[in-house]
Design a protein around this motif. Structure first.
Motif, PDB file in Angstrom:
ATOM      1  N   TRP A 214      -8.267 -14.129 -16.761  1.00 23.66           N
ATOM      2  CA  TRP A 214      -6.835 -13.759 -16.784  1.00 23.66           C
ATOM      3  C   TRP A 214      -6.014 -14.686 -15.427  1.00 23.66           C
ATOM      4  O   TRP A 214      -4.877 -14.929 -15.419  1.00 23.66           O
ATOM      5  N   SER A 215      -6.796 -14.384 -14.268  1.00 21.35           N
ATOM      6  CA  SER A 215      -6.270 -15.149 -13.100  1.00 21.35           C
ATOM      7  C   SER A 215      -6.060 -16.733 -13.406  1.00 21.35           C
ATOM      8  O   SER A 215      -5.274 -17.021 -13.018  1.00 21.35           O
ATOM      9  N   ILE A 216      -7.118 -17.245 -13.990  1.00 20.02           N
ATOM     10  CA  ILE A 216      -7.046 -18.474 -14.158  1.00 20.02           C
ATOM     11  C   ILE A 216      -5.826 -18.971 -15.246  1.00 20.02           C
ATOM     12  O   ILE A 216      -5.114 -19.868 -15.174  1.00 20.02           O
ATOM     13  N   ILE A 217      -5.790 -18.427 -16.294  1.00 18.12           N
ATOM     14  CA  ILE A 217      -4.500 -18.495 -17.448  1.00 18.12           C
ATOM     15  C   ILE A 217      -3.381 -18.391 -16.597  1.00 18.12           C
ATOM     16  O   ILE A 217      -2.410 -19.106 -17.064  1.00 18.12           O
ATOM     17  N   CYS A 218      -3.202 -16.900 -15.906  1.00 17.82           N
ATOM     18  CA  CYS A 218      -1.722 -16.853 -15.458  1.00 17.82           C
ATOM     19  C   CYS A 218      -1.669 -17.329 -13.922  1.00 17.82           C
ATOM     20  O   CYS A 218      -0.211 -17.374 -13.489  1.00 17.82           O
ATOM     21  N   GLY A 219      -2.465 -17.812 -13.440  1.00 18.70           N
ATOM     22  CA  GLY A 219      -2.309 -18.350 -11.951  1.00 18.70           C
ATOM     23  C   GLY A 219      -2.129 -17.179 -11.013  1.00 18.70           C
ATOM     24  O   GLY A 219      -1.440 -17.521  -9.951  1.00 18.70           O
ATOM     25  N   ARG A 240      -5.107  -2.628 -17.269  1.00 16.03           N
ATOM     26  CA  ARG A 240      -5.595  -3.997 -17.266  1.00 16.03           C
ATOM     27  C   ARG A 240      -4.493  -5.075 -17.018  1.00 16.03           C
ATOM     28  O   ARG A 240      -3.196  -4.469 -17.102  1.00 16.03           O
ATOM     29  N   PRO A 241      -4.826  -6.101 -16.298  1.00 17.98           N
ATOM     30  CA  PRO A 241      -3.565  -7.303 -15.823  1.00 17.98           C
ATOM     31  C   PRO A 241      -2.774  -7.311 -17.325  1.00 17.98           C
ATOM     32  O   PRO A 241      -3.164  -7.367 -18.436  1.00 17.98           O
ATOM     33  N   PRO A 242      -1.411  -7.498 -16.880  1.00 19.46           N
ATOM     34  CA  PRO A 242      -0.493  -7.742 -18.433  1.00 19.46           C
ATOM     35  C   PRO A 242      -0.678  -8.784 -18.945  1.00 19.46           C
ATOM     36  O   PRO A 242      -0.829 -10.107 -18.384  1.00 19.46           O
ATOM     37  N   CYS A 243      -0.433  -8.881 -20.111  1.00 21.48           N
ATOM     38  CA  CYS A 243      -0.901 -10.175 -20.948  1.00 21.48           C
ATOM     39  C   CYS A 243       0.547 -10.708 -21.882  1.00 21.48           C
ATOM     40  O   CYS A 243       0.640 -11.611 -22.569  1.00 21.48           O
ATOM     41  N   ASP A 244       1.581  -9.825 -21.429  1.00 24.00           N
ATOM     42  CA  ASP A 244       2.770 -10.156 -22.382  1.00 24.00           C
ATOM     43  C   ASP A 244       3.502 -11.419 -21.992  1.00 24.00           C
ATOM     44  O   ASP A 244       4.297 -12.017 -22.848  1.00 24.00           O
ATOM     45  N   GLU A 245       3.237 -12.088 -20.647  1.00 24.43           N
ATOM     46  CA  GLU A 245       3.866 -13.225 -20.225  1.00 24.43           C
ATOM     47  C   GLU A 245       3.028 -14.570 -20.844  1.00 24.43           C
ATOM     48  O   GLU A 245       3.527 -15.612 -20.496  1.00 24.43           O
ATOM     49  N   ILE A 246       1.953 -14.263 -21.500  1.00 23.78           N
ATOM     50  CA  ILE A 246       1.148 -15.355 -21.941  1.00 23.78           C
ATOM     51  C   ILE A 246       1.282 -15.760 -23.536  1.00 23.78           C
ATOM     52  O   ILE A 246       1.605 -14.824 -24.276  1.00 23.78           O
ATOM     53  N   ASP A 247       1.867 -16.924 -23.477  1.00 21.85           N
ATOM     54  CA  ASP A 247       2.550 -17.499 -24.587  1.00 21.85           C
ATOM     55  C   ASP A 247       1.154 -18.109 -25.404  1.00 21.85           C
ATOM     56  O   ASP A 247       1.009 -19.263 -24.947  1.00 21.85           O
ATOM     57  N   GLY A 259      -8.225 -13.693 -26.625  1.00 26.54           N
ATOM     58  CA  GLY A 259      -8.955 -12.891 -27.219  1.00 26.54           C
ATOM     59  C   GLY A 259     -10.411 -12.558 -26.647  1.00 26.54           C
ATOM     60  O   GLY A 259     -10.801 -11.468 -26.621  1.00 26.54           O
ATOM     61  N   LEU A 260     -10.997 -13.281 -26.204  1.00 33.43           N
ATOM     62  CA  LEU A 260     -12.430 -13.425 -25.386  1.00 33.43           C
ATOM     63  C   LEU A 260     -12.133 -12.547 -24.168  1.00 33.43           C
ATOM     64  O   LEU A 260     -12.797 -11.807 -24.090  1.00 33.43           O
ATOM     65  N   MET A 261     -11.031 -12.872 -23.365  1.00 30.87           N
ATOM     66  CA  MET A 261     -10.753 -12.164 -22.341  1.00 30.87           C
ATOM     67  C   MET A 261     -10.618 -10.898 -22.429  1.00 30.87           C
ATOM     68  O   MET A 261     -11.108  -9.819 -21.769  1.00 30.87           O
ATOM     69  N   GLU A 262      -9.910 -10.332 -23.582  1.00 25.60           N
ATOM     70  CA  GLU A 262      -9.475  -9.052 -23.885  1.00 25.60           C
ATOM     71  C   GLU A 262     -10.850  -8.109 -24.344  1.00 25.60           C
ATOM     72  O   GLU A 262     -11.205  -6.972 -23.937  1.00 25.60           O
ATOM     73  N   ARG A 263     -11.637  -8.839 -25.018  1.00 28.13           N
ATOM     74  CA  ARG A 263     -12.913  -8.477 -25.368  1.00 28.13           C
ATOM     75  C   ARG A 263     -14.054  -8.151 -24.173  1.00 28.13           C
ATOM     76  O   ARG A 263     -14.713  -7.209 -23.970  1.00 28.13           O
ATOM     77  N   CYS A 264     -13.686  -9.094 -23.218  1.00 31.33           N
ATOM     78  CA  CYS A 264     -14.508  -8.946 -21.982  1.00 31.33           C
ATOM     79  C   CYS A 264     -14.532  -7.699 -21.208  1.00 31.33           C
ATOM     80  O   CYS A 264     -15.185  -7.148 -20.645  1.00 31.33           O
ATOM     81  N   TRP A 265     -12.975  -7.335 -21.110  1.00 33.52           N
ATOM     82  CA  TRP A 265     -12.581  -6.237 -20.413  1.00 33.52           C
ATOM     83  C   TRP A 265     -12.526  -4.846 -21.280  1.00 33.52           C
ATOM     84  O   TRP A 265     -11.842  -3.911 -20.634  1.00 33.52           O
ATOM     85  N   ASP A 266     -12.913  -4.819 -22.375  1.00 41.01           N
ATOM     86  CA  ASP A 266     -12.891  -3.724 -23.056  1.00 41.01           C
ATOM     87  C   ASP A 266     -13.562  -2.362 -22.301  1.00 41.01           C
ATOM     88  O   ASP A 266     -14.325  -2.581 -21.484  1.00 41.01           O
TER      89      ASP A 266
END
Length: 309
Positions: A214-219, A240-247, A259-266
């Motif tokens: 998430w940190s890498i994707i969102c910076g 969890r960190p917000p994902c709504d800003e990820i297009d 999808g992998l990220m969200e599975r990892c932090w399940d």
């Protein structure tokens, strides 16, 4: 009981020159120095207190098992001597590969956001590679976060800081900083680890990897304003960190990575993938952008040079 020091190449003061302090923290200090015979710069990690020698030797032993992997920081030897401004006492230290470009954390801070997609996807893949190798060697990292992923001169990622690493299921204690508690840094710790009876397993690192993605994707840093008490309350409740800003349409493969990220932090550790699967997915995503990696790295390096970094 006498301390059993790792049997690595010994590096003393006579081999080193041009010492320069480049980092410090609760663990101690990191210096840059020039090795006269090797004709290269190295990094030397020194514990803050002599009592840290045991932990330092354990860290070196863990590094020795995995440091030949291209995505893990290389161990060169053990320093034994009197460092600059260290008085007359003999100190032990770890002599390591020097990484020229800081860490993923400093990169994100410098860019004020995420790196170009090809580089972001390569970082995700290289970290997964390194972590899979660690787990195959039965070693857990337990403090996987952007500041512990270092970057070489070509911005390749290498796992570093094995100060919390242990063989699987061992019990960890740390008191480095306010956001660091038993077994890691709170923002990157799974909900089950806040239970006082928790004993670390591999799924701990998987969760941390999800937050790191998430940190890498969102910076950005996760939970930047949350206190330790709030994190310990909210993460176990599912925050969890917000994902709504990820297009997810921005880049091919980004949907799969999210999808992998969200599975990892399940919240259920049994539903998290292992690093073998993380390696496969991130390899596939990066393969779609491999042709653009040189341009992406050049773009970032140009900015770093402009800022004299």
């Amino acid at each position: 009981m006498e301390l059993q020091r790792p049997k690595f190449e010994s590096v003393g003061n006579e081999s080193l020159e041009n010492w320069q302090l480049i980092g410090f923290g609760g663990f101690g200090q990191v210096f840059k120095a020039r090795h006269k015979k090797w004709r290269c710069d190295v990094a030397i990690k020194l514990p803050r207190h002599a009592a840290g020698d045991i932990e330092l030797c354990e860290e070196a032993n863990h590094m020795a098992k995995v440091s030949l992997h291209s995505s893990v920081l290389r161990l060169y030897g053990i320093y034994r001597g009197c460092p600059p401004n260290g008085g007359q006492n003999i100190q032990l230290g770890i002599v390591m590969e020097l990484m020229d470009r800081g860490s993923v954390q400093t990169l994100l801070e410098t860019l004020s956001g995420p790196p170009p997609w090809p580089l972001a996807f390569r970082l995700a893949y290289e970290i997964a590679q390194g972590m899979n190798f660690l787990h195959e060697k039965n070693i857990l990292h337990h403090d996987l976060k952007p500041s512990n992923v270092l970057l070489d001169g070509d911005l390749h990622a290498k796992l570093a800081d094995f100060g919390l690493s242990r063989v699987s299921t061992s019990v960890l204690m740390s008191s480095e900083e306010m956001s660091t508690v038993k077994g890691g840094t709170c923002q990157y710790m799974p909900p089950e680890s806040f239970d006082p009876s928790y004993k670390p397993v591999r799924k701990f690192d998987i969760y941390s990897y999800g937050i790191l993605l998430w940190s890498i994707i969102c910076g950005k840093k996760p939970f930047p304003d949350a206190t330790l008490a709030l994190l310990k309350l909210k993460i176990p409740k599912g925050d969890r960190p917000p994902c709504d800003e990820i297009d997810q349409r921005k880049a091919e493969g980004l949907r799969e990575l999210v999808g992998l990220m969200e599975r990892c932090w399940d919240g259920d550790p049994s539903k998290r993938p292992d690093f073998g699967e993380c390696d496969e997915i991130t390899k596939d995503v990066f393969s779609k952008h491999r042709a653009g990696i040189h341009q992406a790295v050049g773009q970032v390096m140009k900015k770093l040079v402009q800022l004299n970094l």
